[in-house]
Motif scaffolding. Sequence first.
Motif, short mmCIF file in Angstrom:
data_model
loop_
_atom_site.label_atom_id
_atom_site.label_comp_id
_atom_site.label_asym_id
_atom_site.label_seq_id
_atom_site.Cartn_x
_atom_site.Cartn_y
_atom_site.Cartn_z
N MET A 1 -6.66 10.70 -8.62
CA MET A 1 -6.68 10.81 -7.17
C MET A 1 -7.59 9.71 -6.61
SD MET A 1 -5.31 12.77 -4.80
CE MET A 1 -5.03 14.45 -5.22
N SER A 2 -7.08 8.97 -5.64
CA SER A 2 -7.87 7.89 -5.05
C SER A 2 -8.96 8.48 -4.16
CB SER A 2 -6.98 6.97 -4.21
OG SER A 2 -6.64 7.60 -2.99
N SER A 3 -9.87 7.62 -3.74
CA SER A 3 -10.95 8.07 -2.86
C SER A 3 -10.43 8.44 -1.47
CB SER A 3 -12.01 6.98 -2.75
OG SER A 3 -11.45 5.79 -2.25
N TYR A 4 -9.15 8.16 -1.20
CA TYR A 4 -8.55 8.52 0.08
C TYR A 4 -7.74 9.80 -0.02
CZ TYR A 4 -9.63 3.62 0.78
OH TYR A 4 -10.28 2.43 0.84
N ALA A 5 -7.88 10.55 -1.11
CA ALA A 5 -7.13 11.79 -1.36
C ALA A 5 -5.63 11.51 -1.40
CB ALA A 5 -7.49 12.86 -0.34
N ILE A 6 -5.27 10.38 -1.96
CA ILE A 6 -3.87 10.00 -2.12
C ILE A 6 -3.61 9.91 -3.62
CG2 ILE A 6 -2.17 8.18 -1.72
CD1 ILE A 6 -3.89 7.37 0.74
N PRO A 7 -2.59 10.58 -4.13
CA PRO A 7 -2.31 10.50 -5.57
C PRO A 7 -2.14 9.04 -6.01
CG PRO A 7 -0.98 12.22 -4.55
CD PRO A 7 -1.66 11.48 -3.44
N ASP A 8 -2.67 8.71 -7.18
CA ASP A 8 -2.68 7.34 -7.67
C ASP A 8 -1.28 6.72 -7.80
OD1 ASP A 8 -5.44 7.24 -7.78
OD2 ASP A 8 -5.50 8.06 -9.81
N GLU A 9 -0.27 7.53 -8.06
CA GLU A 9 1.08 6.99 -8.26
C GLU A 9 1.86 6.81 -6.95
OE1 GLU A 9 1.18 11.39 -8.36
OE2 GLU A 9 -0.01 9.94 -9.47
N THR A 10 1.25 7.11 -5.82
CA THR A 10 1.93 7.00 -4.52
C THR A 10 2.26 5.55 -4.22
OG1 THR A 10 0.73 8.94 -3.72
CG2 THR A 10 1.77 7.55 -2.06
N LYS A 11 3.50 5.30 -3.79
CA LYS A 11 3.93 3.94 -3.47
C LYS A 11 3.32 3.51 -2.13
CE LYS A 11 8.29 5.07 -3.81
NZ LYS A 11 9.75 4.98 -3.77
N PHE A 12 3.14 2.18 -2.00
CA PHE A 12 2.62 1.67 -0.75
C PHE A 12 3.16 0.27 -0.48
CE2 PHE A 12 -0.43 0.46 -4.01
CZ PHE A 12 -0.65 -0.89 -3.75
N ALA A 13 3.19 -0.07 0.80
CA ALA A 13 3.50 -1.43 1.22
C ALA A 13 2.18 -2.12 1.52
CB ALA A 13 4.38 -1.41 2.46
N GLN A 14 2.01 -3.28 0.94
CA GLN A 14 0.77 -4.03 1.14
C GLN A 14 0.76 -4.62 2.54
OE1 GLN A 14 -1.66 -4.38 -1.44
NE2 GLN A 14 -2.85 -4.95 0.33
N ILE A 15 -0.31 -4.38 3.26
CA ILE A 15 -0.45 -4.97 4.59
C ILE A 15 -1.03 -6.37 4.43
CG2 ILE A 15 -1.67 -4.81 6.79
CD1 ILE A 15 -1.46 -1.76 6.47
N ARG A 16 -0.41 -7.31 5.10
CA ARG A 16 -0.88 -8.70 5.14
C ARG A 16 -1.34 -8.99 6.56
NH1 ARG A 16 -1.58 -11.43 0.70
NH2 ARG A 16 -0.78 -13.32 1.63
N PHE A 17 -1.95 -10.14 6.77
CA PHE A 17 -2.44 -10.49 8.09
C PHE A 17 -1.85 -11.82 8.51
CE2 PHE A 17 -5.26 -7.43 6.34
CZ PHE A 17 -5.51 -6.59 7.41
N LEU A 18 -1.03 -11.76 9.55
CA LEU A 18 -0.32 -12.92 10.07
C LEU A 18 -1.23 -13.64 11.06
CD1 LEU A 18 2.41 -14.44 10.13
CD2 LEU A 18 3.05 -12.97 12.04
N ARG A 19 -1.45 -14.92 10.79
CA ARG A 19 -2.32 -15.71 11.66
C ARG A 19 -1.50 -16.69 12.48
NH1 ARG A 19 -7.07 -16.88 7.28
NH2 ARG A 19 -7.51 -14.68 6.86
N LYS A 20 -2.15 -17.36 13.41
CA LYS A 20 -1.48 -18.29 14.32
C LYS A 20 -0.82 -19.45 13.61
CE LYS A 20 -4.09 -17.08 18.37
NZ LYS A 20 -4.85 -17.51 19.52
N ASP A 21 -1.24 -19.75 12.38
CA ASP A 21 -0.62 -20.85 11.63
C ASP A 21 0.72 -20.43 11.02
OD1 ASP A 21 -1.33 -19.25 9.45
OD2 ASP A 21 -2.71 -20.72 8.58
N GLY A 22 1.11 -19.17 11.23
CA GLY A 22 2.40 -18.68 10.74
C GLY A 22 2.37 -18.22 9.30
N LYS A 23 1.21 -18.25 8.66
CA LYS A 23 1.09 -17.80 7.28
C LYS A 23 0.44 -16.43 7.23
CE LYS A 23 0.61 -22.52 5.62
NZ LYS A 23 -0.29 -23.50 5.02
N THR A 24 0.72 -15.70 6.15
CA THR A 24 0.08 -14.40 5.97
C THR A 24 -1.01 -14.52 4.92
OG1 THR A 24 1.68 -13.68 4.30
CG2 THR A 24 2.15 -13.09 6.60
N TYR A 25 -2.03 -13.69 5.12
CA TYR A 25 -3.19 -13.69 4.24
C TYR A 25 -3.51 -12.25 3.83
CZ TYR A 25 -3.66 -18.43 5.96
OH TYR A 25 -3.41 -19.75 6.27
N ALA A 26 -4.23 -12.13 2.72
CA ALA A 26 -4.57 -10.81 2.19
C ALA A 26 -5.68 -10.13 2.97
CB ALA A 26 -4.98 -10.93 0.72
N ARG A 27 -6.46 -10.91 3.74
CA ARG A 27 -7.60 -10.35 4.45
C ARG A 27 -7.57 -10.75 5.92
NH1 ARG A 27 -12.82 -11.88 1.19
NH2 ARG A 27 -13.63 -10.24 2.51
#
Length: 158
Positions: A1-27
């Motif tokens: 169980m993760s620290s967010y009370a979400i089962p470890d095997e739960t699927k997720f979509a990774q959120i990226r961050f879209l900047r003005k240069d048109g590229k996405t970044y991890a942070r």
Amino acid sequence: MSSYAIPDETKFAQIRFLRKDGKTYARPPGRPVVVAVLRYDPEHGAGPRIITGLKPTYALIDTGADNNYATPKLIAEAGCPQIGTARLRNGGGWTESTQHLAHILLPETGNQYETDVFSSNLVDDGEHGESLIIGVLVIKAGRLVMDFQADIYRLYVE
């Protein structure tokens, strides 16, 4: 169980961050986005099948939006049928809109949500602007984690 009370095997979509240069970044900084597909799928819930003709786009994750929104162009391309009309309030006041039955697919997880989508003239320069906004209607179907201290940005699906 993760620290967010979400089962470890739960699927997720990774959120990226879209900047003005048109590229996405991890942070951050940038606008939080996930890769998504807007479509109309009359066979939704019919079981496993091959899905073709997908047109992925960056979808803005907007916790301040009650509903989901898409450009009229994206709604037309997805073939989403109109199911009503509405008056929506935005930063510029009230505007007329159309309400559509749609399906939002997160290709990264394989999950698809049947939901309403409202037509809106979003900023869409055809390359870097978001043509789809995912609001609380879809976010609440899973769990959103935006942990800036631990650098964890995910949209968990259930």
